[in-house]
Every structure is written in C-alpha cells, then in structure tokens.
Design a protein around this motif. Sequence first.
Motif, PDB file in Angstrom:
ATOM      1  N   TYR A 470       0.833  -1.196   0.000  1.00 26.40           N
ATOM      2  CA  TYR A 470       0.000   0.000   0.000  1.00 26.40           C
ATOM      3  C   TYR A 470       0.868   1.246   0.000  1.00 26.40           C
ATOM      4  N   VAL A 471       0.285   2.327  -0.514  1.00 27.01           N
ATOM      5  CA  VAL A 471       0.912   3.645  -0.491  1.00 27.01           C
ATOM      6  C   VAL A 471      -0.103   4.602   0.107  1.00 27.01           C
ATOM      7  N   THR A 472       0.313   5.363   1.121  1.00 27.29           N
ATOM      8  CA  THR A 472      -0.578   6.324   1.765  1.00 27.29           C
ATOM      9  C   THR A 472      -0.096   7.737   1.480  1.00 27.29           C
ATOM     10  N   ILE A 473      -1.005   8.549   0.996  1.00 29.37           N
ATOM     11  CA  ILE A 473      -0.725   9.963   0.720  1.00 29.37           C
ATOM     12  C   ILE A 473      -1.483  10.783   1.746  1.00 29.37           C
ATOM     13  N   LYS A 474      -0.766  11.593   2.543  1.00 32.01           N
ATOM     14  CA  LYS A 474      -1.435  12.382   3.564  1.00 32.01           C
ATOM     15  C   LYS A 474      -0.612  13.598   3.929  1.00 32.01           C
TER      16      LYS A 474
END
Length: 474
Positions: A470-474
């Motif tokens: 997974y890749v999380t953008i925040k």
Amino acid sequence: MLEIGKKEFWFVVGSQHLYGEEALQEVRDHAEEMVKSLNDSSKLPYPVVLQELAVTADTITKIMKEVNYRDEVAGVITWMHTFSPAKMWIRGTKLLQKPLLHLATQYNEQIPWETIDMDFMNLNQAAHGDREYGFINARLKKQNKIVVGYWKNEAIQKEIAAWMDVAVGYNESFQIKVARFGDNMRNVGVTEGDKVEAQIQFGWTVDYFGIGDLVQVVDAVTDEEVDALFEEYSQLYDFDYGDYDKEEWARHVKAQAKQEIGLRRFLEAGGYTAFTTNFEDLYGMQQLPGLAVQRLMVEGYGFAGEGDWKTAAIDRLMKIMAHNKATGFMEDYTYELTPGKEAILQSHMMEVDPVLAASKPKIVVSPLSMGDREDPARLVFDGQGGEGVVVSMADFGTHYKLLINEVDAFEPTEEAPKLPVARVMWTPKPNFHDGVKQWIETGGGHHTVVSLVLNSDQIETWAKLVGLEYVTIK
C-alpha cells in the motif's frame, strides 16, 4: 446493512504461576473489572469476552484454536498483566488465524509512590511483559495491532473500537461474493485484475453472469410489486419531474423499481454481497440501473461501475468496517482549478451512494448518452463534508497495490441546476497539487471508495493483515 452476524472479541490476559495463586486471583479480578468497564463504556462496537488466564502454553494454544473455530469470534485482545514468558505463546500465536491486538496498558494509571513495594512491582509489570510478548509477535511476523495507553482513556477505547471494525472487515472479507453482470468495460486498464489471486489473498469470490440471467429475474417482477415500491419512493424522496409528463416520468422510475426488486432477488438467491454493471452490456434492459443500484448501496451492498469488481469488493469491505455510514463508490470526474479553491468533483453516471448525502435526495429522470437505452432515473443530492479517506486498488501484474489518500470533503456551495447526478467535493491531502501528482505517479485509479468515517490507519491495518502493498498519501 446486510447482516454479518453476531461478533465478539476474546480478551486474553497473560501471566504465569511464578507469583502464586493469590496474585493470580488479583489478576483475574482486575481483568474482570476491565472487561466489564470496556463493555459498559459504549465506546466499543462489539462485546469483549474474558477468557481463562493465559498461564501455560496448553491454555494459550487451546484458546487460539477455539478462536479459529468459532465464527462469532472476530479477533483476540491480549493484555500482559504481569510478565508472561513468550515461549508459552509461540504455538498458539502461530495457529491464530484471526486479527490480534496487543493492549499495552496497566490496571493502575499512576504509580503509588508512597506504598509501592516489590509485591506491587511483580503484580503490575506490564511494561516488562509487553516487551517479552512484543518480541515474540515481531519474530512471528504476526502483523498485530498495538494500542498503548491507559485502558479507561476514551482515546484508547476509540483506538480499540477502530481496530475491531477492521478485524470484523477482515473476517467478513472472506465472505464477499461479487456478481458481475457483463464483463469489464472494453479497453479500460484499471478495472482488470486476477480473480484467482484476489480470492487467495483477500477471500473474494467473483462470478460472471450474462446480462440475460438478470433480465430473466427482472422480467418476472410483478406490476403490484413495482407499484408498492414506487409508493415507498414517494415517502422517502422528493420527486423532480423536470420537463417530463408525470406519467412518463413515473414510467421511467418504475423501470428502476423493477430492476431494484430483480437485482435484490438475484443477489440474495446467490448470496452475493457486491455487484457490478456495465453500460456496454445492457441487452434486454430498459435502462442502465441507476436508482436501483443506489437503493441497494444504502442496504450495504458493494458496487462499482463498468465491471470493476475490485472496487465493488473494496466498497463492501469498507462498508462493513464503517457500519455502512458515509462510505461508498466514487469516481474522479473534473477539477476545480481556481487558485485557493482547488478541488475534485466526484460523481458517476448515476450510481453515487446515498449514504454520503448531506441533503434529501430527489429522484430525477434524465437522458444518458452511454448505453443507448431509455432515460434512466437516479437519486440526486449533494455530498457531506468532513475528513475522510479514499482508496483505490489496482493489479500491477506481479501483485496488487492499494492506494490510500486522506482527503478533506466539503459540501458544494455553488448551485448546479443542469447537473443531473449527485456530487461530492474534496481536496486531497497534503494539498491539491501534491495529492493529485502522487496519486497519478503511484497508479491510483479513477474508481475509488471514499469513507468519511474510516481513517488511513484502519485501511493500512487491513492491508497488513492480508499482505497487501500500500501507499498512503497524507
């Protein structure tokens, strides 16, 4: 929401015989008080059930075997009241096939400096036990959740509650069945995927049906059933006749009512909890299902358009986690690029989930250029505002990858009198420019599931449980 059955979580307290029976009785008393308090707090979505003290390897193994066997047990919460030698936990923890939360807490909130002695230290040594227990979970690569803090603290209880929802979603993921009415939209890349790998890794069953299979069920719906459902619509929604004659308008809406009844019957008969449609596969259908799909979404069915079965399954999964609140299928449509107001307009041809509505939906009939069928009816509304998370899954050939972006949603302030579909507005984090750029760079699709209830940590927790990149953008 579609029923998922009774669920509970087992509370397992670690200790050992080294400290004597009197100390173990005090451990039991503390554990009973803790479990009762947690259940009475109203902060947890599911009950916690105390088990016998985990003081031997045989006891631990027996408990974990029983957890796997009992369908109503969604996961295990462990607490190391005292030091609990980690070798005792190896066999049982290796066997455990359900989510595990390590609650790093202590019965007492403060150290009683005036009275503390070695008896107190031996009994209340969670800081000692947590390290021993944490080591063995790390070595076994359990991907367990760790929650740290005083157990009576509301924030800690909310963390436990958030994990519970993920744990139930993880277990229910293996029950997700997706019915595909027709194939994927032709020439589109992101909706493709390896169905066998999805069943192995996530537990999803994905079945294909020709549109004629559905048409046969829809055609068997009676006029009396349609009229009764149309009356229900009149009680729930505003009717917007537009330029249509009332009778002609009603005929178009009743076509959707007939599809709704037929779709529900088909899904219930096969035990399906999610489905897809495709405007390129409509032979024998009067309209592309719009209102019909939206109504099923409200009940908890997962959905995605154009045959996108991965997003339909993710939709169902996230609805379970969110108790079907403010969570639904979405699609990136068009940008607002005015400096200082940058945002993305989210919508679909029709099938925007009403659980996201901030305003009372109205039924609108309007032409649809895709599908070459009658003008379909749909629910139109403005979406809610709030902090949320948007999720997209793609098959990258060698593996699946999950894209996660935190967003700030807001209710639209501009009128859109000629837009015959529901709309949701949001700005991606950390900002419009970087959020959009990172989403595109990492391969995020245009079909997503948004939730204004869940957070990125919950989605990441599920991804770890199923071994998903997974890749999380925040």
